[in-house]
Structures are given as C-alpha cells and as structure tokens.
Design a protein around this motif. Structure first.
Motif, PDB file in Angstrom:
ATOM      1  N   ALA A 138       0.858  -1.191   0.000  1.00 56.78           N
ATOM      2  CA  ALA A 138       0.000   0.000   0.000  1.00 56.78           C
ATOM      3  C   ALA A 138       0.891   1.238   0.000  1.00 56.78           C
ATOM      4  O   ALA A 138       1.062   1.902   1.021  1.00 56.78           O
ATOM      5  N   VAL A 139       1.474   1.553  -1.170  1.00 65.07           N
ATOM      6  CA  VAL A 139       2.467   2.622  -1.223  1.00 65.07           C
ATOM      7  C   VAL A 139       1.861   3.974  -0.893  1.00 65.07           C
ATOM      8  O   VAL A 139       2.574   4.889  -0.488  1.00 65.07           O
ATOM      9  N   ALA A 140       0.569   4.120  -1.046  1.00 63.17           N
ATOM     10  CA  ALA A 140      -0.044   5.400  -0.696  1.00 63.17           C
ATOM     11  C   ALA A 140       0.115   5.685   0.800  1.00 63.17           C
ATOM     12  O   ALA A 140       0.061   6.839   1.231  1.00 63.17           O
ATOM     13  N   GLU A 141       0.328   4.618   1.605  1.00 62.31           N
ATOM     14  CA  GLU A 141       0.545   4.798   3.036  1.00 62.31           C
ATOM     15  C   GLU A 141       1.947   5.325   3.321  1.00 62.31           C
ATOM     16  O   GLU A 141       2.193   5.920   4.364  1.00 62.31           O
ATOM     17  N   PHE A 142       2.893   5.081   2.401  1.00 60.15           N
ATOM     18  CA  PHE A 142       4.275   5.478   2.626  1.00 60.15           C
ATOM     19  C   PHE A 142       4.476   6.970   2.411  1.00 60.15           C
ATOM     20  O   PHE A 142       5.231   7.615   3.119  1.00 60.15           O
ATOM     21  N   VAL A 143       3.849   7.520   1.373  1.00 65.39           N
ATOM     22  CA  VAL A 143       4.058   8.914   0.991  1.00 65.39           C
ATOM     23  C   VAL A 143       2.713   9.620   1.046  1.00 65.39           C
ATOM     24  O   VAL A 143       1.767   9.215   0.376  1.00 65.39           O
ATOM     25  N   PRO A 144       2.567  10.678   1.849  1.00 61.51           N
ATOM     26  CA  PRO A 144       1.264  11.321   2.009  1.00 61.51           C
ATOM     27  C   PRO A 144       0.777  12.061   0.772  1.00 61.51           C
ATOM     28  O   PRO A 144      -0.390  12.372   0.669  1.00 61.51           O
ATOM     29  N   GLY A 145       1.669  12.335  -0.173  1.00 64.64           N
ATOM     30  CA  GLY A 145       1.271  13.046  -1.383  1.00 64.64           C
ATOM     31  C   GLY A 145       2.248  12.753  -2.488  1.00 64.64           C
ATOM     32  O   GLY A 145       2.900  11.720  -2.499  1.00 64.64           O
ATOM     33  N   VAL A 146       2.347  13.665  -3.416  1.00 62.34           N
ATOM     34  CA  VAL A 146       3.263  13.502  -4.543  1.00 62.34           C
ATOM     35  C   VAL A 146       4.666  13.930  -4.114  1.00 62.34           C
ATOM     36  O   VAL A 146       4.855  15.027  -3.581  1.00 62.34           O
ATOM     37  N   PHE A 147       5.641  13.067  -4.327  1.00 67.87           N
ATOM     38  CA  PHE A 147       7.032  13.356  -3.971  1.00 67.87           C
ATOM     39  C   PHE A 147       7.760  13.921  -5.185  1.00 67.87           C
ATOM     40  O   PHE A 147       7.672  13.366  -6.283  1.00 67.87           O
ATOM     41  N   THR A 148       8.477  15.030  -5.004  1.00 66.52           N
ATOM     42  CA  THR A 148       9.293  15.589  -6.077  1.00 66.52           C
ATOM     43  C   THR A 148      10.685  15.875  -5.547  1.00 66.52           C
ATOM     44  O   THR A 148      10.865  16.305  -4.399  1.00 66.52           O
ATOM     45  N   SER A 149      11.660  15.624  -6.376  1.00 66.62           N
ATOM     46  CA  SER A 149      13.047  15.914  -6.038  1.00 66.62           C
ATOM     47  C   SER A 149      13.803  16.067  -7.348  1.00 66.62           C
ATOM     48  O   SER A 149      13.839  15.128  -8.156  1.00 66.62           O
ATOM     49  N   GLY A 150      14.361  17.280  -7.581  1.00 71.90           N
ATOM     50  CA  GLY A 150      14.992  17.531  -8.863  1.00 71.90           C
ATOM     51  C   GLY A 150      13.971  17.360  -9.976  1.00 71.90           C
ATOM     52  O   GLY A 150      12.883  17.950  -9.934  1.00 71.90           O
ATOM     53  N   ASP A 151      14.294  16.506 -10.943  1.00 68.49           N
ATOM     54  CA  ASP A 151      13.392  16.263 -12.069  1.00 68.49           C
ATOM     55  C   ASP A 151      12.505  15.043 -11.871  1.00 68.49           C
ATOM     56  O   ASP A 151      11.757  14.658 -12.775  1.00 68.49           O
ATOM     57  N   LEU A 152      12.593  14.423 -10.688  1.00 68.34           N
ATOM     58  CA  LEU A 152      11.827  13.206 -10.425  1.00 68.34           C
ATOM     59  C   LEU A 152      10.518  13.520  -9.713  1.00 68.34           C
ATOM     60  O   LEU A 152      10.480  14.307  -8.779  1.00 68.34           O
ATOM     61  N   THR A 153       9.439  12.880 -10.170  1.00 67.50           N
ATOM     62  CA  THR A 153       8.143  12.949  -9.500  1.00 67.50           C
ATOM     63  C   THR A 153       7.638  11.530  -9.286  1.00 67.50           C
ATOM     64  O   THR A 153       7.640  10.722 -10.222  1.00 67.50           O
ATOM     65  N   VAL A 154       7.232  11.229  -8.049  1.00 70.75           N
ATOM     66  CA  VAL A 154       6.652   9.927  -7.725  1.00 70.75           C
ATOM     67  C   VAL A 154       5.254  10.172  -7.186  1.00 70.75           C
ATOM     68  O   VAL A 154       5.079  10.853  -6.177  1.00 70.75           O
TER      69      VAL A 154
END
Length: 244
Positions: free
Chosen positions: A121-137
């Motif tokens: 349940a990866v939605a439990e790991f990250v509360p929203g959209v993760f961005t770093s540099g040019d990466l978006t998860v």
C-alpha cells in the motif's frame, strides 16, 4: 483468490503445487512445457507464475522474458535446481520477481506466494506527490515521471522507490524494506531486494540520460550492513513532498 500459472514438467512437483495452491483458494493452471505455459499466459490474465527453469523445451529464463512481455504486471517466481548465483541473477534480471531453489518447503513457497500477491500500500508510505529535482513519484496514480516523461517500472521497483521516497535522505533498513514492500513474514534470502534496487537504479539512470542535458534525480546509496537511502536532491533544486 488469485490466478496462478504453474509451469513445471515434473509430475510429482506439479501435482503437489497444484494441490497446495488450490487448497489455499487459488485458481491454478498447471502446464508442463514452456510453450504451453506461454500459450496459457497469452490467453488470460495471470496474477502469479511459478516457473521451473529446467523445462524440456525452452530455457526457463527465455520463458520468463516472454512472460513479462505478455503480462508485465504478473509476478514470476522461479523454481530452480541451479544453485549458481549467476544463474539466479540472470533469471531475476530477465524479469523474475523472486526465486526458490529445489528442494523447497511448501510452507516457504506458500509464504512467498502470499507475500508477492500482497500489493504494498504505497499510498501509506508517501502522504502526497514526492518531487526531487526532475523526479516525480505519485503513489496514488502509481506513476514515476522524470520531467514530463513517464518511466516504466515493475510493480516492486515502484513500491521500493515510493518507500525510499517516504524517508528521503534517511537510512531505511533492509528489514523495513522487506516488511513494507514484500511481507513481514518473509522467508529466506533477500537477494531479490538487491536485484530490484539494481534494476531500479538502471531504469532511472537510463531515463535521465535520455534527456539533453541529462535530467537530475536522487541517487540510491547502499548502506553496507544496514540498507539503502534515497539521496534527495538539495533543496535549491526544488525537493519537496507536496500534500494532496
């Protein structure tokens, strides 16, 4: 109930696998050759494949590659009498998600099946959209983007990236990664974790190099004796976790 395809030419092993999986509530299709297994995979949706590498007609590694092309989202667990590490790594790099060496305990195999069918349940790991540099998860959409281009990741690769992103810049132990992305009651070797991390690094690196100039994304550091860390791009480049 999951749909499980067993590709195994030994009658005794095939019978045992089919009986045990059926008793655990799965819909089982047992095929004895690589060609028959591939026909079954192309005929309908498969959740998980138990694949013997020592098939009489086609090398199991080649069958694995073809299975992943036919059904990219299915989980492939190799069953092998080959104990050489390079054989195992070759199978994992061909797209397999895990392996068991023969002879194996049925309790261990069933535990592995449960672990792989359990979607993190990866939605439990990250509360929203993760961005770093040019990466978006984006865990909710299960999307990984570099700049505006989607990077295709295998399910466990995406789950690993999302789990590391949840603690970007911090060490995450091997035990935590196995608990969260595979299963809390995992049996046996964690070599599959290392191969998935290596594959994830390769896919991200290939995607960054496809831009001119190359894109900037966080690196994944190996912490010997402990685990891994996603090295967040410095804040000046816009690293953030955005709330939904």
């Amino acid at each position: 109930m999951a749909t499980v395809l067993v590709i195994e030419d030994e009658a005794r092993i095939g019978d045992l696998l089919a009986a045990a999986l059926t008793a655990n509530g799965h819909d089982v299709d047992w095929r004895r050759t690589g060609a028959e297994g591939l026909r079954a995979a192309r005929a309908g949706t498969i959740d998980l494949v138990l694949l013997d590498l020592g098939l009489p007609d086609v090398d199991g590694v080649e069958v694995c590659r073809s299975l992943k092309r036919a059904q990219p989202q299915c989980v492939v667990v190799m069953l092998t009498a080959r104990r050489d590490e390079m054989d195992v790594v070759e199978g994992l790099e061909a797209g397999a998600d895990d392996y068991l060496t023969k002879p194996f305990r049925m309790t261990e195999l069933l535990a592995r099946v449960r672990a792989h069918l359990r979607r993190a349940a990866v939605a439990e790991f990250v509360p929203g959209v993760f961005t770093s540099g040019d990466l978006t998860v984006d865990p909710g959409a299960r999307r990984c983007l570099i700049r505006d281009r989607e990077v295709v990741l295998r399910p466990k690769e995406f789950d690993l990236l999302a789990r590391l992103a949840a603690d970007a810049g911090r060490a995450v132990s091997r035990e935590s990664l196995m608990d969260d992305v595979w299963d809390r009651n995992w049996f046996g070797s964690t070599k599959t974790l290392d191969v998935h991390i290596a594959s994830l690094r390769h896919r991200l690196d290939a995607a960054t190099q496809s831009f001119d100039p190359p894109a900037t994304v966080p690196g994944i550091s190996t912490l010997r004796g402990h685990g891994y860390r996603l090295d967040d791009v410095p804040p000046a480049r816009g690293a953030a976790i955005q709330s939904p």
